[in-house]
Design a protein around this motif. Structure first.
Motif, PDB file in Angstrom:
ATOM      1  N   THR A 148       0.785  -1.232   0.000  1.00  0.00           N
ATOM      2  CA  THR A 148       0.000   0.000   0.000  1.00  0.00           C
ATOM      3  C   THR A 148       0.820   1.287   0.000  1.00  0.00           C
ATOM      4  OG1 THR A 148      -0.146  -0.061   2.428  1.00  0.00           O
ATOM      5  CG2 THR A 148      -1.935  -1.122   1.169  1.00  0.00           C
ATOM      6  N   PHE A 149       2.049   1.249   0.478  1.00  0.00           N
ATOM      7  CA  PHE A 149       2.809   2.495   0.659  1.00  0.00           C
ATOM      8  C   PHE A 149       4.272   2.243   0.298  1.00  0.00           C
ATOM      9  CE2 PHE A 149       2.937   6.332   3.826  1.00  0.00           C
ATOM     10  CZ  PHE A 149       3.489   7.108   2.837  1.00  0.00           C
ATOM     11  N   PRO A 150       4.584   2.106  -1.004  1.00  0.00           N
ATOM     12  CA  PRO A 150       5.952   1.782  -1.431  1.00  0.00           C
ATOM     13  C   PRO A 150       7.000   2.767  -0.925  1.00  0.00           C
ATOM     14  CG  PRO A 150       4.417   1.567  -3.255  1.00  0.00           C
ATOM     15  CD  PRO A 150       3.656   2.186  -2.131  1.00  0.00           C
ATOM     16  N   ALA A 151       6.662   4.066  -0.871  1.00  0.00           N
ATOM     17  CA  ALA A 151       7.641   5.054  -0.420  1.00  0.00           C
ATOM     18  C   ALA A 151       8.037   4.815   1.035  1.00  0.00           C
ATOM     19  CB  ALA A 151       7.076   6.466  -0.594  1.00  0.00           C
ATOM     20  N   PHE A 152       7.074   4.421   1.843  1.00  0.00           N
ATOM     21  CA  PHE A 152       7.376   4.157   3.252  1.00  0.00           C
ATOM     22  C   PHE A 152       8.182   2.862   3.393  1.00  0.00           C
ATOM     23  CE2 PHE A 152       6.277   2.769   7.618  1.00  0.00           C
ATOM     24  CZ  PHE A 152       6.719   3.889   8.302  1.00  0.00           C
ATOM     25  N   VAL A 153       7.885   1.881   2.562  1.00  0.00           N
ATOM     26  CA  VAL A 153       8.670   0.650   2.560  1.00  0.00           C
ATOM     27  C   VAL A 153      10.127   0.957   2.215  1.00  0.00           C
ATOM     28  CG1 VAL A 153       9.026  -1.546   1.354  1.00  0.00           C
ATOM     29  CG2 VAL A 153       6.725  -0.874   2.079  1.00  0.00           C
ATOM     30  N   THR A 154      10.335   1.822   1.219  1.00  0.00           N
ATOM     31  CA  THR A 154      11.695   2.220   0.854  1.00  0.00           C
ATOM     32  C   THR A 154      12.399   2.906   2.013  1.00  0.00           C
ATOM     33  OG1 THR A 154      11.063   2.467  -1.464  1.00  0.00           O
ATOM     34  CG2 THR A 154      13.044   3.626  -0.749  1.00  0.00           C
ATOM     35  N   GLU A 155      11.671   3.748   2.725  1.00  0.00           N
ATOM     36  CA  GLU A 155      12.211   4.429   3.904  1.00  0.00           C
ATOM     37  C   GLU A 155      12.627   3.420   4.971  1.00  0.00           C
ATOM     38  OE1 GLU A 155      10.087   6.918   7.440  1.00  0.00           O
ATOM     39  OE2 GLU A 155       9.734   7.674   5.412  1.00  0.00           O
ATOM     40  N   CYS A 156      11.766   2.441   5.230  1.00  0.00           N
ATOM     41  CA  CYS A 156      12.069   1.415   6.241  1.00  0.00           C
ATOM     42  C   CYS A 156      13.256   0.562   5.816  1.00  0.00           C
ATOM     43  CB  CYS A 156      10.845   0.529   6.463  1.00  0.00           C
ATOM     44  SG  CYS A 156       9.467   1.358   7.279  1.00  0.00           S
ATOM     45  N   ARG A 157      13.296   0.225   4.548  1.00  0.00           N
ATOM     46  CA  ARG A 157      14.411  -0.590   4.046  1.00  0.00           C
ATOM     47  C   ARG A 157      15.735   0.152   4.200  1.00  0.00           C
ATOM     48  NH1 ARG A 157      14.964  -2.939  -2.157  1.00  0.00           N
ATOM     49  NH2 ARG A 157      17.058  -3.803  -1.924  1.00  0.00           N
ATOM     50  N   ALA A 158      15.750   1.449   3.878  1.00  0.00           N
ATOM     51  CA  ALA A 158      16.974   2.239   4.026  1.00  0.00           C
ATOM     52  C   ALA A 158      17.409   2.296   5.484  1.00  0.00           C
ATOM     53  CB  ALA A 158      16.747   3.643   3.471  1.00  0.00           C
ATOM     54  N   ARG A 159      16.449   2.426   6.401  1.00  0.00           N
ATOM     55  CA  ARG A 159      16.765   2.450   7.824  1.00  0.00           C
ATOM     56  C   ARG A 159      17.424   1.133   8.253  1.00  0.00           C
ATOM     57  NH1 ARG A 159      11.632   2.737  10.389  1.00  0.00           N
ATOM     58  NH2 ARG A 159      11.706   4.944   9.860  1.00  0.00           N
ATOM     59  N   LEU A 160      16.843   0.022   7.821  1.00  0.00           N
ATOM     60  CA  LEU A 160      17.376  -1.280   8.217  1.00  0.00           C
ATOM     61  C   LEU A 160      18.759  -1.527   7.626  1.00  0.00           C
ATOM     62  CD1 LEU A 160      14.078  -3.334   7.845  1.00  0.00           C
ATOM     63  CD2 LEU A 160      15.162  -2.605   9.976  1.00  0.00           C
ATOM     64  N   GLN A 161      18.972  -1.089   6.393  1.00  0.00           N
ATOM     65  CA  GLN A 161      20.296  -1.255   5.799  1.00  0.00           C
ATOM     66  C   GLN A 161      21.323  -0.397   6.523  1.00  0.00           C
ATOM     67  OE1 GLN A 161      21.092  -3.572   3.288  1.00  0.00           O
ATOM     68  NE2 GLN A 161      23.056  -3.025   4.242  1.00  0.00           N
ATOM     69  N   ALA A 162      20.908   0.811   6.958  1.00  0.00           N
ATOM     70  CA  ALA A 162      21.817   1.662   7.730  1.00  0.00           C
ATOM     71  C   ALA A 162      22.190   1.002   9.056  1.00  0.00           C
ATOM     72  CB  ALA A 162      21.170   3.023   7.970  1.00  0.00           C
ATOM     73  N   ILE A 163      21.236   0.323   9.670  1.00  0.00           N
ATOM     74  CA  ILE A 163      21.506  -0.394  10.919  1.00  0.00           C
ATOM     75  C   ILE A 163      22.548  -1.478  10.692  1.00  0.00           C
ATOM     76  CG2 ILE A 163      20.493  -2.021  12.572  1.00  0.00           C
ATOM     77  CD1 ILE A 163      17.898  -0.366  12.330  1.00  0.00           C
ATOM     78  N   LEU A 164      22.393  -2.237   9.614  1.00  0.00           N
ATOM     79  CA  LEU A 164      23.323  -3.317   9.322  1.00  0.00           C
ATOM     80  C   LEU A 164      24.730  -2.762   9.038  1.00  0.00           C
ATOM     81  CD1 LEU A 164      21.020  -5.471   7.032  1.00  0.00           C
ATOM     82  CD2 LEU A 164      21.852  -6.102   9.319  1.00  0.00           C
TER      83      LEU A 164
END
Length: 302
Positions: free
Chosen positions: A280-296
């Motif tokens: 439903t919200f691809p832009a927010f998914v992209t935001e979450c994915r970037a956050r998780l990759q930054a954590i890693l």
């Protein structure tokens, strides 16, 4: 854009009808979309006002919370926060409370707006430290100010586990979900947070941090306002560049356990965001994915 099964549709016609019924003097002012988050839809009204309407009944309680507490918190803060100027009441067309606020000029924090990320991180630390030092004025987590991010990690483990599994299915090899789960589990094994409860903004991500002339100017969207332990307040740092994150760490003088719990909260919000908003919200998914990759990336460097 509909994000929730129980969402109440909102458009300019509806907003004008609410204004005509409750604030007729504003009903003919120019009205235009001003953004939409996961919980609210916003419209700019004239040059000086913002209309904010909750998407669902589940998030509608945050409107009254802001109306009650923001006027009391604002005089105690250096940076501007939203100022409610009208407490909208439910109608047949829109059965939830809604608000009108003073418009705050500024742009979202990002690479095109922030001049110096280290200075921005230090300024954000100052804002958070100031906010956490405000007297609770008798407020407790039992007063409608109990949000999961101000509590312990343990009760969140079942739904975070399901979200991690969903991420494995949807992201595949594009995201190291196993490593994220290890960081989550390591934080769960830490002692419970200690110390006194504080005021929490709850969602200090870049979209809620307004910038003017390259510097942090205002903090908006207090829908997650709560009272609790401060660990989760630091979780949005992984939405910022490493320079900002390091400057914030240095200025807050956070210990390793607090940092690990903050990172775990960032993982929880990130994986649940991917799981819930995948379709439903691809832009927010992209935001979450970037956050998780930054954590890693950050975890691998420490």
């Amino acid at each position: 854009m509909t994000l929730h099964a129980n969402e109440i549709p909102v458009d300019e016609t509806l907003v004008r009808s609410l204004l005509k019924a409750q604030r007729a003097e504003w009903a003919d002012l120019p009205l235009s979309p001003a953004g939409a988050g996961t919980d609210n839809t916003m419209f700019r009204l004239g040059d000086d006002l913002l209309v904010r309407l909750p998407r669902t009944a589940d998030t509608g309680h945050s409107v009254r919370k802001e109306q009650q507490w923001l006027p009391r918190l604002a005089p105690l803060l250096t940076h501007p926060i939203p100022e409610p100027v009208h407490a909208g009441t439910p109608t047949n067309a829109f059965p939830l409370a809604w608000s009108v606020y003073r418009w705050i000029d500024g742009a979202e924090a990002g690479p095109d707006t922030v001049r110096d990320w280290a200075a921005f991180g230090a300024d954000l630390a100052t804002v958070v430290r100031e906010f956490h030092r405000i007297d609770l004025m008798g407020a407790t987590r039992a007063d409608g100010l109990s949000w999961y991010r101000g509590g312990s990690l343990g009760p969140c483990d079942p739904w975070v586990g399901r979200a991690l599994d969903d991420c494995r299915t949807t992201m595949g090899s594009e995201l190291d979900v196993d490593a994220l789960e290890q960081l989550w589990q390591a934080a769960l094994a830490l002692p419970e947070p200690s110390g006194t409860h504080v005021w929490l903004h709850g969602d200090l991500k870049p979209t809620n941090l307004l910038v003017r002339e390259g510097k942090l100017h205002a903090v908006i969207d207090f829908g997650g306002l709560s009272v609790g332990f401060p660990d989760a307040e630091h979780s949005t740092l992984w939405d910022l560049p490493p320079q900002a994150r390091q400057a914030y760490w240095d200025n807050m003088n956070l210990d390793d356990m607090t940092w690990a719990r903050a990172r775990a909260w960032a993982i929880a919000v990130g994986v649940s965001g991917i799981s819930y908003y995948w379709r439903t919200f691809p832009a927010f998914v992209t935001e979450c994915r970037a956050r998780l990759q930054a954590i890693l990336t950050d975890a691998a460097a420490r």
